[in-house]
Scaffold this active site. Structure first.
Site, short mmCIF file in Angstrom:
data_model
loop_
_atom_site.label_atom_id
_atom_site.label_comp_id
_atom_site.label_asym_id
_atom_site.label_seq_id
_atom_site.Cartn_x
_atom_site.Cartn_y
_atom_site.Cartn_z
N GLN A 172 0.81 -1.21 0.00
CA GLN A 172 0.00 0.00 0.00
C GLN A 172 0.85 1.27 0.00
O GLN A 172 0.42 2.31 -0.50
CB GLN A 172 -0.95 -0.01 1.20
CG GLN A 172 -1.94 -1.16 1.19
CD GLN A 172 -2.84 -1.14 -0.03
OE1 GLN A 172 -3.57 -0.18 -0.28
NE2 GLN A 172 -2.77 -2.21 -0.84
N HIS B 77 1.36 3.25 -3.26
CA HIS B 77 0.35 4.12 -3.85
C HIS B 77 0.85 5.54 -4.02
O HIS B 77 0.48 6.24 -4.97
CB HIS B 77 -0.92 4.12 -2.99
CG HIS B 77 -1.90 3.05 -3.36
ND1 HIS B 77 -2.79 3.17 -4.40
CD2 HIS B 77 -2.12 1.83 -2.83
CE1 HIS B 77 -3.52 2.07 -4.49
NE2 HIS B 77 -3.13 1.24 -3.55
N GLU C 31 -8.10 3.59 6.58
CA GLU C 31 -8.83 3.15 5.40
C GLU C 31 -8.88 1.62 5.32
O GLU C 31 -9.94 1.02 5.17
CB GLU C 31 -8.15 3.71 4.15
CG GLU C 31 -8.78 3.26 2.84
CD GLU C 31 -7.99 3.72 1.64
OE1 GLU C 31 -8.55 3.68 0.53
OE2 GLU C 31 -6.81 4.10 1.78
N HIS C 32 -7.72 0.99 5.38
CA HIS C 32 -7.62 -0.47 5.33
C HIS C 32 -7.03 -0.97 6.65
O HIS C 32 -5.96 -0.51 7.04
CB HIS C 32 -6.68 -0.93 4.21
CG HIS C 32 -7.02 -0.41 2.86
ND1 HIS C 32 -6.30 0.60 2.23
CD2 HIS C 32 -8.00 -0.75 1.99
CE1 HIS C 32 -6.81 0.85 1.05
NE2 HIS C 32 -7.85 0.05 0.87
N ASP D 298 -8.45 -4.12 -3.12
CA ASP D 298 -8.15 -3.08 -4.11
C ASP D 298 -8.52 -3.52 -5.52
O ASP D 298 -8.97 -2.72 -6.33
CB ASP D 298 -6.65 -2.76 -4.09
CG ASP D 298 -6.26 -1.84 -2.95
OD1 ASP D 298 -7.16 -1.25 -2.33
OD2 ASP D 298 -5.05 -1.71 -2.70
N HIS E 252 -48.64 26.63 9.60
CA HIS E 252 -48.63 25.18 9.77
C HIS E 252 -49.85 24.74 10.58
O HIS E 252 -50.53 23.76 10.25
CB HIS E 252 -47.36 24.72 10.51
CG HIS E 252 -46.11 24.75 9.69
ND1 HIS E 252 -45.58 25.90 9.16
CD2 HIS E 252 -45.27 23.74 9.31
CE1 HIS E 252 -44.47 25.62 8.51
NE2 HIS E 252 -44.26 24.31 8.58
#
Length: 439
Positions: free
Chosen positions: A249, A252, A317-318, A351, A411
């Protein structure tokens, strides 16, 4: 590489730099004012791409797909089958319903897809073919009528596999267009690019900022930052596997956090050594190494309770769980974009191939949201019908009292007229009114 506890203030959303924000705002403003002409100008400037039409015709699509090797097409279709299957199960978990809460009072809920969605599939160094599956397939399963898909050319070339993935996923129109100009064109609409109701898909800092600025005018899936991985491991984890997965990862981008939380000092030391051994031979070292040096962290904790609690502070995230009983994390954690349990499961599966969606919350957003799923393309709406006059009379009286507490006289009068019409009582504020009667 840091080894201290996370700084909560630092792990939550960071604002975009002023330069990115200003640049994006100027592009959006220009496209809003000048439409296709501005889109073409920025495409030529940033991607050196200015074809007669950014939209690919049927003939062009056929030619592009014919040039993709059959094994690649087969793999795309296999992955899309996995994504479609999971999305269909998500859709089945949602249900429309109608209930009669009191005699003659009917309340209901419907899940309606947005009419049009824009799917952005990044290019650049990494042509993210998988993002076509995640955005387009999921939207079509949700029932979106019109999915517009954009991806940039890569160094002046058509990314054939990405285009094939968009087509096979069911995109209704495919444009070779990237960056802020693509996102803004889909959100605003131009002479040749239809306006959509929501935008989905990852992108660089400029694309993320464009989505942020356009949110409200259109819906968005989420604001994605750099990819994150956090691994929780005990002393039984394989340190070589842990090291490989962390670097998977980190590649990335140079700002992608890679974090290990472990109950074993020995494992921590071995993982660190393996990372140093693996980095020199990694083809994506230019991204992975600065990510590890500047954003890598190893935390040694006393037990798994502390490990899970610390992992929840990161809200990564992961989150990958490499422990003797990995499914404990399902009960003991709550802040993550996606959970990957056991040695047989890696983040890269999520992924690329396994079927769950890879568009996930980053920068601590997992504290309050999940990732892209079928429900993001749906609007959960309600409806009401009061058929019984007695029920409307009771609700009208209640509405009159409740509204007047808030000083909403208009109302209150809407409630009053139903009480008056259905009981024959006079309206104090319109004593001479006679209601229409229908035979």
């Amino acid at each position: 590489m840091a080894s201290q506890a996370p700084n909560a203030a630092a792990t939550v959303h960071h604002g975009s730099s002023e330069q990115v924000s200003d640049t994006v705002a100027a592009v959006i403003s220009d496209i809003r004012a000048n439409g296709d002409a501005a889109v073409r100008e920025y495409s030529k400037k940033f991607d050196n791409w200015s074809p007669d039409s950014f939209q690919l015709s049927s003939d062009e699509l056929e030619k592009i797909i014919a040039g993709v090797p059959q094994p690649v097409l087969d793999d795309i279709m296999t992955v899309q089958r996995n994504v479609r299957s999971f999305a269909e199960h998500q859709l089945a978990s949602l249900r429309d319903f109608e209930i009669e809460t009191d005699p003659g009072v009917f309340l209901g809920q419907k899940n309606l897809p947005v009419t049009a969605a824009g799917a952005y599939v990044p290019g650049g160094r990494y042509p993210l073919v998988a993002s076509a599956h995640m955005t387009v397939v999921t939207a079509k399963v949700a029932g979106v009528d019109n999915v517009v898909a954009c991806t940039p050319p890569i160094r002046g070339e058509i990314p054939a596999a990405t285009v094939a993935a968009m087509y096979l996923a069911g995109a209704d129109a495919i444009y070779l267009l990237g960056g802020v100009q693509a996102v803004a064109a889909m959100a605003i609409g131009t002479e040749t690019i239809p306006r959509v109701d929501m935008l989905a898909g990852p992108g660089n800092a400029y694309v993320a900022e464009a989505k942020r600025q356009l949110f409200g005018e259109v819906g968005i899936d989420l604001l994605a930052g750099p990819t994150e991985i956090l691994i929780v491991a005990d002393g039984e984890a394989d340190p070589f596997v842990v090291a490989v997965d962390l670097l998977s990862q980190a590649e990335h981008g140079p700002d992608s956090p890679a974090v290990l939380i472990t109950t074993s000092q020995q494992l921590a030391d071995m993982v660190k050594a393996y990372v140093e051994e693996l980095l020199p031979g990694l083809p994506t070292r230019d991204f992975a190494e600065p990510a590890w040096r500047n954003h890598g962290e190893i935390h040694v904790v006393s037990d798994l309770d502390e490990a899970f609690a610390l992992a929840d502070q990161f809200a990564s995230e992961h989150v990958q769980v490499l422990t003797r009983e990995p499914r404990q994390a399902l009960e003991r954690m709550r802040n993550y974009g996606a959970l990957f349990m056991g040695e047989g499961t890696c983040v890269s599966y999520g992924d690329k191939v396994i079927g769950t969606n890879h568009t996930l919350p980053t920068r601590g957003a997992a504290r309050y949201t999940g990732g892209l799923w079928v429900g993001k393309y749906l609007k959960t709406v309600t409806y009401q019908e009061v058929k019984a006059h007695a029920a409307s009379t009771a609700l009208g009286a209640l509405c009159g009292r409740a509204a007047r507490v808030e000083l909403f006289e208009g109302h209150a009068r809407s409630g009053d007229v139903r009480v008056s019409k259905y009981t024959g009582s006079l309206l104090p504020w319109a004593p001479n009114h006679r209601f229409l009667t229908v035979d």
